[in-house]
Scaffold this active site. Structure first.
Site, short mmCIF file in Angstrom:
data_model
loop_
_atom_site.label_atom_id
_atom_site.label_comp_id
_atom_site.label_asym_id
_atom_site.label_seq_id
_atom_site.Cartn_x
_atom_site.Cartn_y
_atom_site.Cartn_z
N TYR A 1 0.84 -1.08 0.18
CA TYR A 1 0.00 -0.03 0.10
C TYR A 1 0.75 1.37 0.08
O TYR A 1 1.53 1.55 0.89
CB TYR A 1 -0.89 0.02 1.49
CG TYR A 1 -1.84 1.21 1.44
CD1 TYR A 1 -2.31 2.06 0.44
CD2 TYR A 1 -2.37 1.25 2.45
CE1 TYR A 1 -3.14 3.03 0.42
CE2 TYR A 1 -3.38 2.26 2.90
CZ TYR A 1 -3.65 3.15 1.70
OH TYR A 1 -4.63 3.96 2.01
N LYS B 1 -1.51 -1.39 -4.10
CA LYS B 1 -2.32 -0.17 -4.14
C LYS B 1 -1.82 1.05 -4.31
O LYS B 1 -1.02 1.40 -3.57
CB LYS B 1 -3.43 -0.01 -3.00
CG LYS B 1 -4.26 1.06 -3.23
CD LYS B 1 -5.17 1.30 -1.93
CE LYS B 1 -6.15 2.86 -2.22
NZ LYS B 1 -6.88 3.03 -0.83
#
Length: 339
Positions: free
Chosen positions: A162, A191
């Site tokens: 992330y 992400k």
């Protein structure tokens, strides 16, 4: 043989806000048998109801306790209880094994593993692990590789990288670093919550990465069409918490454009939806958690107008909702209703 249960499915994922009960009204007092509460209590019932609403709207999966979910404002016991309740609620509503991800927002290696252990016991399938950025400029790419490798080696869950430079003192995971991390059998995607579309495309198309087991997600629906057309798996974004059907339809058209091609009317619809979604994303980017929570309350009826936990309580500035609704939210609201 590749274990497909380890790989997060392509599509639209929603990082759900965490809902809190309203502040006690004047003249009411907490249970004297319980410790005094400083922050508003987690509203588990609403959390479960919103999760079921999202599942019924066709989104691929839900991310609990990410940045939008204010994971850093919850205690360990609150996080575990919330995730367990959502898993049970989805199961009872007819969504067994529904895809759930949960955020790991801590810089401590042992603590990150604690979070992942708790999530595994609560029924989550993937951990979304934030890049450790407390020391910002001191964190190099080699350090990121070693840190993520140490987490993945010991994690009971497959994890995604992330990368959100806005909350990690500007730490950015570079494309060549994803190439190294993607080789780990338990690092199954990423992400990217930043505006660098080039990084999305470089990683999604990198011939050195095994894309059957490493998925690239954008953190912004405003980038959905462009990144999916060049190999990305979809989005993990707060906008579909408010307008799930619209973003899901946009994803469907982008995927079809990649595989079968679009008819002229479908191409026109794709462009119209991407324009509307990109305009609406400006609202999410401008007002963040408070804006998402207010929009979820006003548009789909979950939660309240008290914002998040300290230090981010409150609602939008006076007149802000009417202004953004008039500018672009109204148009996408009509689209949502038509779907």
């Amino acid at each position: 043989m590749l274990d497909l249960t380890l790989i997060p499915p392509d599509g639209v994922w929603v990082p759900s806000p965490t809902f809190f009960l309203p502040s006690p009204t004047e003249g009411t007092y907490p249970d004297p048998t319980q410790p005094a509460r400083i922050q508003r209590a987690v509203d588990v019932e609403t959390q479960v109801a919103h999760s079921i609403f999202l599942a019924r709207s066709g989104v691929t999966g839900i991310v609990l306790l990410g940045s939008t979910g204010e994971a850093i404002h919850l205690t360990r016991s609150e996080r575990s209880a919330l995730v367990s309740a959502v898993r049970r609620g989805l199961q009872d509503a007819g969504f067994p094994d529904y895809p759930l991800m949960a955020g790991v927002l801590t810089n401590g290696l042992e603590e990150a593993l604690e979070w992942l252990d708790d999530y595994a016991r609560a029924g989550v399938q993937w951990g979304l692990v934030l890049a450790p950025g407390y020391f910002g400029a001191s964190v190099g790419q080699e350090g990121l590789v070693k840190w993520y490798t140490a987490v993945a080696d010991r994690s009971p869950l497959p994890i995604l990288v992330y990368n959100y430079p806005g909350v990690t003192n500007g730490v950015t995971v570079l494309p060549e670093t994803y190439r190294v991390l993607a080789d780990h059998p338990k690092i199954v995607g990423c992400k990217m919550s930043h505006g660098n579309v080039s990084h999305h495309i470089q990683v999604a198309l990198d011939p050195a990465i095994h894309h059957d087991k490493f998925r690239v997600f954008s953190g912004l629906s405003s980038q959905l069409g462009p990144v999916v057309l060049f190999g990305a798996a979809g989005v993990i974004d707060g906008l579909p918490a408010i307008f799930p059907k619209t973003v899901v339809r946009l994803m469907q058209l982008a995927e079809k454009a990649n595989t079968k091609g679009l008819k002229d009317e479908e191409r026109t619809e794709l462009q119209r939806l991407q324009y509307a979604v990109s305009l609406a994303e400006e609202f999410v980017m401008r007002y963040g958690i408070i804006g998402i929570k207010e929009a979820v309350f006003r548009v789909v009826g979950f939660g309240n107008l008290e914002g998040g936990r300290l230090p981010i309580p409150g609602e939008l500035p006076e007149g802000a909702w009417d202004k953004v609704k008039m500018l672009f939210l109204q148009a996408i609201e009509l689209t949502e209703a038509s779907l």
